[in-house]
Design an enzyme around this catalytic site. Structure first.
Site, PDB file in Angstrom:
ATOM      1  N   GLY A  71     -40.696  -6.496  11.352  1.00  0.00           N
ATOM      2  CA  GLY A  71     -40.944  -6.566   9.912  1.00  0.00           C
ATOM      3  C   GLY A  71     -39.779  -5.961   9.142  1.00  0.00           C
ATOM      4  CD  GLN A 179     -50.066  -1.953   6.547  1.00  0.00           C
ATOM      5  OE1 GLN A 179     -51.247  -2.103   6.854  1.00  0.00           O
ATOM      6  NE2 GLN A 179     -49.238  -1.226   7.272  1.00  0.00           N
ATOM      7  CG  HIS A 201     -46.165  -3.530  15.393  1.00  0.00           C
ATOM      8  ND1 HIS A 201     -46.658  -2.303  15.041  1.00  0.00           N
ATOM      9  CD2 HIS A 201     -45.018  -3.686  14.685  1.00  0.00           C
ATOM     10  CE1 HIS A 201     -45.823  -1.725  14.173  1.00  0.00           C
ATOM     11  NE2 HIS A 201     -44.826  -2.549  13.936  1.00  0.00           N
ATOM     12  CB  CYS A 325     -43.688  17.866   9.064  1.00  0.00           C
ATOM     13  SG  CYS A 325     -43.402  19.625   8.996  1.00  0.00           S
TER      14      CYS A 325
HETATM   15  C1  LIG Z   1     -45.050  -1.460   9.415  1.00  0.00           C
HETATM   16  C2  LIG Z   1     -44.449  -1.919   8.133  1.00  0.00           C
HETATM   17  C3  LIG Z   1     -43.129  -2.402   8.067  1.00  0.00           C
HETATM   18  C4  LIG Z   1     -42.207  -2.384   9.253  1.00  0.00           C
HETATM   19  O1  LIG Z   1     -42.521  -3.334  10.249  1.00  0.00           O
HETATM   20  P1  LIG Z   1     -41.902  -3.116  11.722  1.00  0.00           P
HETATM   21  O2  LIG Z   1     -42.214  -4.372  12.447  1.00  0.00           O
HETATM   22  O3  LIG Z   1     -42.586  -1.926  12.294  1.00  0.00           O
HETATM   23  O4  LIG Z   1     -40.436  -2.915  11.553  1.00  0.00           O
HETATM   24  C5  LIG Z   1     -42.654  -2.860   6.862  1.00  0.00           C
HETATM   25  N1  LIG Z   1     -43.431  -2.867   5.760  1.00  0.00           N
HETATM   26  C6  LIG Z   1     -44.696  -2.423   5.775  1.00  0.00           C
HETATM   27  C7  LIG Z   1     -45.511  -2.463   4.525  1.00  0.00           C
HETATM   28  C8  LIG Z   1     -45.251  -1.930   6.954  1.00  0.00           C
HETATM   29  O5  LIG Z   1     -46.507  -1.464   6.951  1.00  0.00           O
END
Ligand SMILES: *Cc1c(COP(=O)(O)O)cnc(C)c1O
Length: 394
Positions: A71, A179, A201, A325
């Site tokens: 993503g 999301q 994922h 943190c």
């Molecule tokens: C998890 C997430 C990403 C990143 O996706 P990855 O595949 O983990 O790099 C980007 N934007 C949002 C809103 C996410 O929740």
């Protein structure tokens, strides 16, 4: 002790059906999809079937889907690709104050090569105002990027309205839908989306594979250079098994979305009702109704979110906090600060995100231990602020 996983916004378990669909692409059809022989064709068929499944889920055509390594990569590709391709037309990007770091930090990086950015504020429920998008567009604007739903506090943005504003003004519209894909209905045509990022994922697929929807007619500069894979739009030999997994996850999500939403939103509402009802001085963050079906997020005044997370972990529950943190001092999240929350309240955030495998009984168990932990942590801390006077209202 049996573990309970309540952190599905961070990642989801790979569904067994998805893993089953992937395995033959390691053991049997391990050919290179660019090869012309039979082994290559078998691998290519897997990739193309996945492309069709994903396109169906989004209301897109399959040649509008470009597979990526994540993503994050899809987000980088969209922003850098537009900035590069349309550099002659303009140098201005509009985004929001609550984007994921994959957008936020990419915009910041582009700033170093001369791209200017407007970060639109949100209201106390986390909503971006489509009229504010309209007012921010100038004749130098080349892209608007606003996320579909926020990963920390769950608010779902008025994407279709923002897309309509962009269409009317002739500006490209990108949305980070990591999301929402597979969890909330999406129709890229009806929502006027030109570019959309997603990640396998987050919808019960494997890690390390994502995709970028690029509307037909939108040409942006490639982000990964090399071979001619993905019709010249993303070089490197495809993660065939991962892509097959993403396709299967998308197919299943499309079939089961209604059922899954009913299940997760029921658990979400049980958590929200249970926590707000049992503990004083707790704030639900994000929009009360226009929010992800699986996401409950709170600020628990008077405690550190990280302390609450670690205590819940001890009791067998995996949850998340918005504050990170670093060197012993917790940094409040930029998302919660953008809601107008004071830093100490923002540092008290906790996020509980449910999934298809969770049960009402697991939520009951959480609601049993949660108030007890909060009371103990509050008794330890020196004082407890009166929340109602310190957070924005309408
Ligand atoms: C998890 C997430 C990403 C990143 O996706 P990855 O595949 O983990 O790099 C980007 N934007 C949002 C809103 C996410 O929740």
């Amino acid at each position: 002790m049996e573990r309970v996983y309540f952190d599905h916004a961070a990642t989801t378990p790979t569904r067994p059906e998805v893993l089953q669909a992937m395995l033959p692409y390691y053991t049997e059809h391990w050919g290179n999809p660019s090869s012309l022989h039979l082994e290559g064709v078998a691998a290519l068929e897997g990739v193309e079937r996945a492309r069709t499944h994903l396109a169906t889920l989004l209301g897109a055509d399959s040649d509008e889907i470009v597979f990526t390594g994540s993503g994050t990569e899809a987000d980088n590709h969209a922003l850098a690709g537009v900035a590069h391709a349309l550099g002659d037309k303009g140098d201005h990007i509009i985004t929001s104050a609550i984007e994921h770091h994959a957008i936020h930090d990419t915009v910041e990086h582009l700033g170093r090569v001369g791209v200017r950015a407007t970060h639109l504020p949100v209201d106390e429920a986390g909503l971006v105002d489509p009229d504010a998008v309209r007012s921010a567009i100038t004749d130098r604007t080349i892209l608007v990027s606003v996320m579909h739903a926020n990963n920390e506090m769950g608010t779902i943005e008025p994407i279709a309205e923002i897309g309509a504003v962009c269409r009317e003004r002739g500006v490209l519209f990108h949305t980070d839908a990591v999301q929402t894909v597979g969890h909330v209905p999406i129709d890229v045509r009806r929502m006027n989306i030109d570019l959309l990022s997603l990640s396998a994922h987050k919808l019960y697929g494997p890690k390390g594979v994502g995709a970028l929807f690029m509307r037909d007619g939108v040409t942006i500069t490639s982000y990964v250079h090399g071979g001619g894979q993905e019709s010249g739009r993303r070089a490197s030999t495809e993660n065939v098994a991962g892509i097959v997994g993403l396709g299967e996850a998308a197919r299943l999500a499309g079939e089961e979305m209604e059922q899954e939403t009913a299940h997760t939103s029921g658990l979400r509402d049980q958590i929200i009702g249970g926590i707000l009802g049992a503990i004083p001085d707790v704030l639900l963050t994000g929009h009360p109704t226009q929010r992800l079906p699986n996401s409950a997020s709170f600020c628990v005044a008077g405690i550190e979110g990280e302390a609450l997370l670690l205590d819940l972990d001890q009791e067998g529950f995996a949850v998340s906090t918005g504050s990170a943190c670093t060197s012993g001092v917790s940094e409040p999240s930029h998302v919660l600060l953008a809601l107008g929350l004071p830093p100490d309240i923002a540092r008290s955030s906790i996020r509980i995100t449910v999934g298809r495998g969770n049960t009402a009984e697991e939520v009951d168990r959480l609601l049993e231990v949660f108030p007890r932990i909060v009371k103990r942590l509050r008794d330890m801390s020196a004082h407890r602020p009166a929340l109602a006077e310190r957070v924005p209202h309408d």
